[in-house]
Motif scaffolding. Structure first.
Motif, PDB file in Angstrom:
ATOM      1  N   LEU A   2       0.819  -1.215   0.000  1.00  0.00           N
ATOM      2  CA  LEU A   2       0.000   0.000   0.000  1.00  0.00           C
ATOM      3  C   LEU A   2       0.854   1.267   0.000  1.00  0.00           C
ATOM      4  N   PHE A   3       2.085   1.164   0.482  1.00  0.00           N
ATOM      5  CA  PHE A   3       2.938   2.343   0.587  1.00  0.00           C
ATOM      6  C   PHE A   3       4.091   2.340  -0.410  1.00  0.00           C
ATOM      7  N   GLY A   5       6.177   3.315  -3.310  1.00  0.00           N
ATOM      8  CA  GLY A   5       6.220   4.571  -4.048  1.00  0.00           C
ATOM      9  C   GLY A   5       5.968   5.798  -3.192  1.00  0.00           C
ATOM     10  N   CYS A   6       5.651   5.617  -1.920  1.00  0.00           N
ATOM     11  CA  CYS A   6       5.447   6.768  -1.041  1.00  0.00           C
ATOM     12  C   CYS A   6       6.790   7.421  -0.707  1.00  0.00           C
ATOM     13  N   ARG A   7       6.786   8.732  -0.613  1.00  0.00           N
ATOM     14  CA  ARG A   7       7.982   9.480  -0.218  1.00  0.00           C
ATOM     15  C   ARG A   7       8.232   9.375   1.277  1.00  0.00           C
ATOM     16  N   ARG A   8       7.125   9.525   2.067  1.00  0.00           N
ATOM     17  CA  ARG A   8       7.260   9.584   3.522  1.00  0.00           C
ATOM     18  C   ARG A   8       5.958   9.096   4.145  1.00  0.00           C
ATOM     19  N   VAL A   9       6.089   8.180   5.104  1.00  0.00           N
ATOM     20  CA  VAL A   9       4.931   7.582   5.767  1.00  0.00           C
ATOM     21  C   VAL A   9       5.057   7.826   7.264  1.00  0.00           C
ATOM     22  N   VAL A  10       3.945   8.182   7.898  1.00  0.00           N
ATOM     23  CA  VAL A  10       3.910   8.324   9.352  1.00  0.00           C
ATOM     24  C   VAL A  10       2.996   7.249   9.925  1.00  0.00           C
ATOM     25  N   ASP A  11       3.479   6.582  10.974  1.00  0.00           N
ATOM     26  CA  ASP A  11       2.713   5.563  11.688  1.00  0.00           C
ATOM     27  C   ASP A  11       2.277   6.170  13.019  1.00  0.00           C
ATOM     28  N   LEU A  12       0.999   6.516  13.105  1.00  0.00           N
ATOM     29  CA  LEU A  12       0.452   7.149  14.306  1.00  0.00           C
ATOM     30  C   LEU A  12       0.154   6.089  15.356  1.00  0.00           C
ATOM     31  N   LEU A  95      -2.775  15.031   3.452  1.00  0.00           N
ATOM     32  CA  LEU A  95      -2.300  14.165   2.365  1.00  0.00           C
ATOM     33  C   LEU A  95      -2.376  14.889   1.020  1.00  0.00           C
ATOM     34  N   PRO A  96      -1.407  14.636   0.145  1.00  0.00           N
ATOM     35  CA  PRO A  96      -1.502  15.167  -1.211  1.00  0.00           C
ATOM     36  C   PRO A  96      -2.419  14.278  -2.054  1.00  0.00           C
ATOM     37  N   PRO A  97      -2.836  14.717  -3.225  1.00  0.00           N
ATOM     38  CA  PRO A  97      -3.591  13.838  -4.116  1.00  0.00           C
ATOM     39  C   PRO A  97      -2.817  12.530  -4.347  1.00  0.00           C
ATOM     40  N   GLY A  98      -3.512  11.415  -4.238  1.00  0.00           N
ATOM     41  CA  GLY A  98      -2.876  10.108  -4.377  1.00  0.00           C
ATOM     42  C   GLY A  98      -2.359   9.543  -3.065  1.00  0.00           C
ATOM     43  N   GLY A  99      -2.348  10.370  -1.995  1.00  0.00           N
ATOM     44  CA  GLY A  99      -1.897   9.893  -0.689  1.00  0.00           C
ATOM     45  C   GLY A  99      -2.849   8.857  -0.132  1.00  0.00           C
ATOM     46  N   VAL A 100      -2.348   8.044   0.803  1.00  0.00           N
ATOM     47  CA  VAL A 100      -3.143   6.933   1.327  1.00  0.00           C
ATOM     48  C   VAL A 100      -3.197   6.967   2.854  1.00  0.00           C
ATOM     49  N   LEU A 101      -4.399   6.711   3.374  1.00  0.00           N
ATOM     50  CA  LEU A 101      -4.638   6.572   4.804  1.00  0.00           C
ATOM     51  C   LEU A 101      -5.068   5.133   5.060  1.00  0.00           C
TER      52      LEU A 101
END
Length: 196
Positions: A2-3, A5-12, A95-101
């Motif tokens: 799911l992530f 290609g993501c630049r930066r991911v935060v795990d809350l 989130l930017p367009p295309g970002g994932v939650l």
């Protein structure tokens, strides 16, 4: 995946940082946000990036597009409904367009998960139905929302089926038992995957 290609991911509410570590090993820039000082110290000992802060406050303080992936695994069941809504709307804003939650939580569709196991943790407030969490995401503006049911109960712990060749009565009983299995021993967790 799911992530990817993501630049930066935060795990809350990252806990001990298992997901942050897995993402880092996959070459994905990730960090955690956690209030528990022992978990923060443990993550730092492992060399993982972590911020000691309230998850929602941290998210609200981010610049738009600072992260393109947000995870909240086993967090929403600890929050009042208005805070869950605030978490989703803040994620949408950041989130930017295309970002994932991605939000994972115990599945109240399973009687064992929702009525028995859920209450073993005294910090759980209330289960959140997958349709409700998906609706919150959709009404916030997330266009692509998917529910993924996770953690099936092993067949050895489910009610046994008669199996093929048991005749009409056996087939009927198997249908009844299968419905009971789905209700009692359904998937233990689910994740809502919402793309902006």
């Amino acid at each position: 995946e799911l992530f990817a290609g993501c630049r930066r991911v935060v795990d809350l509410g990252c806990g001990r940082g298992e997901l942050v570590q897995l993402l880092a090993e996959a070459g994905i820039d990730a960090y955690g946000v956690e209030l528990n000082e022992d978990f923060v110290d443990l993550m730092r000992e492992k060399g993982l990036e972590v911020v000691r802060e309230d998850a929602l406050q941290h998210l609200a303080g981010l610049e738009e597009g600072a992260v393109d992936g947000i995870v909240a695994s086993h967090v929403v069941e600890h929050l009042p409904p208005h805070v869950v809504s605030s978490l989703v709307s803040t994620a949408w804003d950041r989130l930017p367009p295309g970002g994932v939650l991605v939000m994972e939580t115990p599945n109240p569709e399973s009687l064992v998960a929702g009525s028995v196991n859920f209450h073993r943790d005294p910090t759980h407030l209330r289960p959140v139905h997958p349709d409700t969490l998906a609706f919150i995401c959709e009404s916030t503006g997330f266009a692509d929302v998917e529910i993924r049911r996770l953690s099936p109960v092993p067949d050895t712990e489910r009610l046994p089926l008669q199996g093929p060749g048991a005749g009409p009565l056996g087939d009927h009983l198997d249908r009844v038992v299968q419905r009971l299995n789905d209700l009692l021993y359904g998937f233990q967790d689910y994740a809502v995957v919402a793309r902006r």
